[in-house]
Design a protein around this motif. Structure first.
Motif, short mmCIF file in Angstrom:
data_model
loop_
_atom_site.label_atom_id
_atom_site.label_comp_id
_atom_site.label_asym_id
_atom_site.label_seq_id
_atom_site.Cartn_x
_atom_site.Cartn_y
_atom_site.Cartn_z
N CYS A 81 0.82 -1.21 0.00
CA CYS A 81 0.00 0.00 0.00
C CYS A 81 0.86 1.26 0.00
CB CYS A 81 -0.95 -0.01 1.18
SG CYS A 81 -2.20 -1.32 1.04
N ILE A 82 1.95 1.24 0.73
CA ILE A 82 2.87 2.39 0.75
C ILE A 82 3.42 2.64 -0.65
CG2 ILE A 82 5.13 3.16 1.57
CD1 ILE A 82 4.34 1.87 4.29
N LYS A 83 3.72 1.56 -1.36
CA LYS A 83 4.21 1.71 -2.74
C LYS A 83 3.16 2.37 -3.63
CE LYS A 83 7.45 -2.10 -2.54
NZ LYS A 83 7.70 -3.51 -2.87
N ASN A 84 1.88 2.22 -3.28
CA ASN A 84 0.79 2.87 -4.03
C ASN A 84 0.57 4.31 -3.60
OD1 ASN A 84 0.32 0.42 -5.25
ND2 ASN A 84 -1.53 -0.05 -4.09
N GLY A 85 1.28 4.75 -2.55
CA GLY A 85 1.12 6.11 -2.07
C GLY A 85 0.11 6.26 -0.94
N ALA A 86 -0.40 5.15 -0.42
CA ALA A 86 -1.36 5.20 0.68
C ALA A 86 -0.63 5.38 2.01
CB ALA A 86 -2.19 3.91 0.72
N HIS A 87 -1.35 5.85 3.01
CA HIS A 87 -0.85 5.98 4.38
C HIS A 87 -1.29 4.73 5.13
CE1 HIS A 87 -0.02 10.20 3.54
NE2 HIS A 87 -1.22 10.23 2.96
#
Length: 135
Positions: A81-87
């Motif tokens: 998810c972090i790789k997708n830009g999510a927090h």
């Protein structure tokens, strides 16, 4: 406006997430492998995925967009998810970022290997009131 995705099968803070989301006018998507009771409030939905390994994780990782918020204790899912830009926030209130997720993954993998080898036994401590408060 960001959405909040919750890895809901074992999440102990679903009610807290929904309360905060209501105050902030955010949508909550609870993702689970089975039907569960969902707060009857506007903006909260339940997505039931197939009962396959990682089906909920895959759904969340595929749908969480930049600036969305993901609530999970699953470190590999957090990394995706972090790789997708999510927090990403754990139910105990720990925030994973691009700066600390690598260390978290390495520690998780090391502990998994040690458990598999029988060197250590047991898992994390039980979720307690302090964890809920920190969240």
């Amino acid at each position: 406006m960001p959405d909040i995705y919750v890895d809901a099968d074992a999440c102990p803070v679903k009610e807290e997430v929904c309360r905060v989301a209501k105050r902030c006018h955010l949508n909550v998507i609870l993702v689970s492998n089975s039907r569960m009771r969902c707060p009857a409030q506007e903006g909260v939905s339940l997505v039931v995925v197939d009962d396959l390994p990682d089906a909920a994780d895959n759904y969340i990782a595929e749908h969480a967009a930049p600036d969305d918020i993901v609530i999970t204790a699953d470190i590999p899912l957090a990394s995706r998810c972090i790789k997708n830009g999510a927090h990403v926030v754990t139910p105990a209130g720990h925030v994973y970022t691009a700066d600390n997720i690598g260390d978290a993954l390495a520690t998780r993998n090391l502990l998994s290997e040690l458990r598999d080898a029988g060197t250590i036994t047991g898992g994390p401590p039980p979720f307690g009131k302090k964890d809920r408060s920190r969240f």
